[in-house]
Design an enzyme around this catalytic site. Structure first.
Site, PDB file in Angstrom:
ATOM      1  N   HIS A   1      11.273  62.316  34.024  1.00 40.87           N
ATOM      2  CA  HIS A   1      11.881  61.897  35.289  1.00 40.87           C
ATOM      3  C   HIS A   1      11.935  63.100  36.228  1.00 40.87           C
ATOM      4  O   HIS A   1      12.006  64.248  35.775  1.00 40.87           O
ATOM      5  CB  HIS A   1      13.297  61.343  35.048  1.00 40.87           C
ATOM      6  CG  HIS A   1      13.887  60.663  36.244  1.00 40.87           C
ATOM      7  ND1 HIS A   1      13.359  59.513  36.782  1.00 40.87           N
ATOM      8  CD2 HIS A   1      14.956  60.976  37.016  1.00 40.87           C
ATOM      9  CE1 HIS A   1      14.080  59.145  37.837  1.00 40.87           C
ATOM     10  NE2 HIS A   1      15.051  60.023  37.994  1.00 40.87           N
TER      11      HIS A   1
ATOM     12  N   HIS B   1      15.983  59.748  44.313  1.00 43.88           N
ATOM     13  CA  HIS B   1      14.976  59.465  43.289  1.00 43.88           C
ATOM     14  C   HIS B   1      14.740  57.963  43.166  1.00 43.88           C
ATOM     15  O   HIS B   1      15.497  57.158  43.696  1.00 43.88           O
ATOM     16  CB  HIS B   1      15.398  60.061  41.939  1.00 43.88           C
ATOM     17  CG  HIS B   1      16.662  59.499  41.365  1.00 43.88           C
ATOM     18  ND1 HIS B   1      16.789  59.174  40.041  1.00 43.88           N
ATOM     19  CD2 HIS B   1      17.866  59.201  41.919  1.00 43.88           C
ATOM     20  CE1 HIS B   1      18.005  58.720  39.794  1.00 43.88           C
ATOM     21  NE2 HIS B   1      18.677  58.720  40.918  1.00 43.88           N
TER      22      HIS B   1
ATOM     23  N   CYS C   1       9.435  57.370  40.057  1.00 48.05           N
ATOM     24  CA  CYS C   1      10.019  58.662  40.441  1.00 48.05           C
ATOM     25  C   CYS C   1       8.976  59.683  40.867  1.00 48.05           C
ATOM     26  O   CYS C   1       9.103  60.316  41.917  1.00 48.05           O
ATOM     27  CB  CYS C   1      10.905  59.214  39.325  1.00 48.05           C
ATOM     28  SG  CYS C   1      10.045  59.602  37.773  1.00 48.05           S
TER      29      CYS C   1
END
Length: 183
Positions: free
Chosen positions: A142, A154, A96
């Site tokens: 994240h 993502h 990510c």
């Protein structure tokens, strides 16, 4: 020094079994800090330390050429379908924060490598606009691009085979939002 391999794993410790924390890419400049038993401790241009095999390096200044145009979201979309890989930064596998890093890097702007560092380098916003970032978790674990209309872009490793996707923001992630930020 610079990276002589197409992709060189940068590891947390000087052995092949150590966690890959990021990757060095061909021609990338690297500052050498230590040498040990065929391994070299390096620091990347974005101040990320780790160990690479000595044979993945060569003499030279290296460069970080911009090779894309458009917006960071445009560049991130070019990775759609790429598999998830912890510490990855290429079309062969990406995580990510690597997706965010590479989306900016390929446009000629160096941003931090990890999600928490990216959050720290950004400005908090109250209202999202396309291209802004959403961080998740406390501590942050994240990060995703907001692309508009409740959708995010993502790299996710939540299921086998999942990688870079554009999707409606899942409820479980929405519930974990600590910050909305803009780089």
């Amino acid at each position: 020094m610079k990276c002589a391999a197409d992709i060189a794993p940068v590891r947390a410790e000087p052995h092949d079994g150590a966690e890959q924390v990021t990757q060095a890419l061909l021609g990338e400049p690297l500052r050498v800090e230590e040498r040990r038993d065929g391994w070299v401790r390096v620091v990347t241009a974005y101040d990320y330390p780790g160990w690479v095999r000595a044979d993945a390096l060569e003499e030279g200044d290296g460069e970080r050429p911009a090779d894309a145009s458009g917006t960071p979201v445009d560049v991130a979309r070019s990775y759609l379908g790429t598999p998830y890989l912890w510490g990855g930064m290429t079309e062969r596998g990406i995580d990510c924060s690597g997706l965010v890093h590479m989306a900016y890097r390929r446009l000629g702007r160096i941003v931090p490598r990890d999600a928490d560092q990216q959050e720290d380098a950004a400005t908090e916003v109250e209202t999202l606009r396309p291209g802004d970032l959403i961080t998740y978790g406390d501590p942050v674990d994240h990060i995703a691009f907001y692309v508009g209309e409740g959708r995010i872009l993502h790299a996710t490793g939540r299921e086998e085979g999942i990688g870079v996707v554009e999707e409606r923001e899942p409820e479980y992630l929405y519930a974990r939002r600590p910050k909305l930020v803009r780089l």
